[in-house]
Design an enzyme around this catalytic site. Structure first.
Site, short mmCIF file in Angstrom:
data_model
loop_
_atom_site.label_atom_id
_atom_site.label_comp_id
_atom_site.label_asym_id
_atom_site.label_seq_id
_atom_site.Cartn_x
_atom_site.Cartn_y
_atom_site.Cartn_z
N LYS A 1 0.85 -1.19 0.00
CA LYS A 1 0.00 0.00 0.00
C LYS A 1 0.88 1.24 0.00
O LYS A 1 1.67 1.45 0.91
CB LYS A 1 -0.91 -0.01 1.24
CG LYS A 1 -1.80 1.21 1.35
CD LYS A 1 -2.91 1.00 2.37
CE LYS A 1 -3.76 2.26 2.56
NZ LYS A 1 -4.88 2.04 3.47
N ASP B 1 -13.48 4.43 9.79
CA ASP B 1 -13.83 4.35 8.37
C ASP B 1 -14.32 2.94 8.10
O ASP B 1 -13.93 2.27 7.16
CB ASP B 1 -12.61 4.69 7.51
CG ASP B 1 -12.99 5.09 6.09
OD1 ASP B 1 -14.19 5.29 5.83
OD2 ASP B 1 -12.10 5.18 5.23
#
Ligand code: ADP
Ligand code: MG
Length: 462
Positions: free
Chosen positions: A121, A226
């Site tokens: 990532k 989130d």
């Protein structure tokens, strides 16, 4: 974003040396003056110019001559630095296809020597909202390291630290493998984000697993913040893995209750809509295969037995400090704000900050840097521009070609020379010299800096 790693193969030791020099300069310059890059890289006979041209061709740096002649790293340049470090460390040796594009990241497959596939990532904090971040001048105004490199790096460090801690506590998260700069390497999660899954065999089981996880997060002192169908992966056996942690906060956060309720609400809403689950109390469901789950069972933040201290103890130990957490939280809040600043105004302020740099700031920046070092091979150093009388560049002959195996020696040497630079800068400032020239006041004074000036001239034609 395209990541053509083939370019990596064609980049020389000098290319990386100059790329690293730009990175170092970005510790306290948004655009690093050509002269400074040249001084840090210390390549012989104007070599920096040629290398910069090559880096520019491959879009690893961006040229900016609006205020003075300089360069900054592009995301790609920063990616390459992280990738090269991780490859050198033996974490992986190939980059595969792109797995996903998050709002603030790019995810790729990477391949280890033994064929194992991992996920990489690359954090892109600021891709969407760097301007909004800059609007938070109150907390960033005395920092020179507010740029996206710093922020993306902080986000990656946080994500890595949280993932590791959560994994150790048995949460269904990817395995955290390594981290460098803005890049996190983790295990590849099989399956798909829940948002792509039209049907589930056992929606009630999946739902309970997910709601159970959000409750357990809170019991461990954490809120995901989130928590939704984009950040929950599900495989063919309907096994759940939770991803994406840079925005997590402690249950002691002032808005903890709101964040927790929002996370829970997202899941309830999604399952109701996508899988026709009904959460109404005592609802009589006659419309088919809907699953009933009592509203009564909805987790309540106030009733959760929270074990605060998990964050402070374990996450601080893993390298992500309370201060880092605090800064990132402010940043995340900043993202929600509209940015009304104009670039011009911001730049003027930046200029002011840099021009008034004093010894204290320099030293504190250095200390800050020490605390931000993520990995042993990071080469960030705090350096600034020097007056025209210094001796940098005189030892250019030290940098004869040495072959690949001497790369680490080279790095050590680079470190050494940067420390020397810093000491000299501090000493000069102690003597009251005007050491930290304005980035706009570069002047060719000939003499020892003539080589730098030559580079400067050549570049100014771009
Ligand atoms: P962002 O913070 O930008 O939202 P995420 O961590 O949510 O980034 O990742 C974006 C997408 O990348 C995910 O929705 C998922 O499809 C994919 N992804 C992320 N991590 C992994 C992983 N470890 N294994 C497989 N796919 C992943
Ligand atoms: Mg996400």
């Amino acid at each position: 974003m395209k990541l053509d790693v083939n370019v990596l193969r064609y980049l020389s030791k000098e290319d990386f040396r100059v790329l690293t020099a730009v990175e170092m300069g970005m510790r306290n310059h948004e655009i690093v003056p050509c002269e400074l890059i040249d001084r840090i890289a210390r390549l012989k006979h104007g070599g920096t110019y040629k290398v910069l041209k090559n880096l520019l061709k491959h879009k690893l740096v961006h040229h900016d001559s609006s205020k003075y002649d300089g360069f900054r790293l592009t995301y790609l340049g920063y990616d390459f630095l992280a990738i090269k470090t991780l490859v050198n460390r033996g974490v992986f040796n190939g980059v595969g296809r792109q797995l996903g594009v998050g709002k603030e990241s790019d995810i790729f497959e990477v391949i280890k020597e033994d064929g194992t596939v991992l996920a990489m990532k690359l954090h892109r904090l600021g891709r969407v909202s760097f301007r909004a971040v800059k609007a938070k001048r109150d907390y960033l105004r005395h920092r020179s390291s507010y740029n996206w490199l710093y922020l993306s790096r902080l986000a990656a460090l946080k994500e890595f630290a949280f993932m590791k801690a959560l994994e150790e506590h048995g949460f269904p998260v990817p395995q955290a493998v390594d981290c460098n700069r803005h890049c996190v390497i983790m295990s590849l999660v099989p399956g798909y984000p829940l948002v792509q899954v039209k049907e589930l065999q056992n929606p009630d089981v999946v739902f309970e697993t997910i709601i159970g996880a959000v409750t357990r997060f809170a019991e461990h002192g954490l809120i995901h913040c989130d928590f939704n169908e984009f950040n929950i992966m599900i495989d063919d056996d309907e096994k759940v893995t939770i991803i994406d942690f840079p925005q997590m906060v402690s249950v002691s956060h002032p808005n903890a209750q709101m964040y927790f309720d929002r996370d829970v609400e997202c899941i309830y809403k999604f399952f109701a809509k996508r899988y026709n689950m009904s959460f109404e109390e005592n609802e009589n469901d006659c419309d088919g295969p809907d699953v009933e789950i009592d509203e009564v069972g909805r987790p309540q933040f106030s009733e959760i037995n929270k074990n605060i201290g998990f964050l402070d103890k374990e996450l601080a130990a893993s390298g992500f400090t309370k201060k880092d957490q605090h800064e990132l939280e402010k940043l995340i809040e900043g993202e929600l704000e509209e940015n009304s600043d104009s670039d011009g105004e911001e730049d003027e302020e930046d200029e002011e900050d840099i021009n008034t740099t004093n010894v204290k700031q320099l030293e504190s920046l250095h200390l800050e840097k020490q605390s931000l070092l993520l990995q042993e091979d990071d080469k960030h150093q705090v350096v600034d521009e020097h007056d025209d009388n210094d001796q940098v560049g005189d030892k250019e002959d030290d940098h004869e070609d040495k072959g690949e195996e001497s790369e680490s020696e080279d790095d050590a040497e680079l470190e050494k020379s940067l420390s020397k630079e810093r000491r000299k800068a501090i000493k000069a400032a102690h003597r009251g010299k005007r050491n930290f020239a304005s980035r706009n006041t570069y002047k060719d004074k000939g003499g020892k800096s003539s080589q730098n000036s030559k580079v400067q001239k050549q570049l100014s034609g771009w």
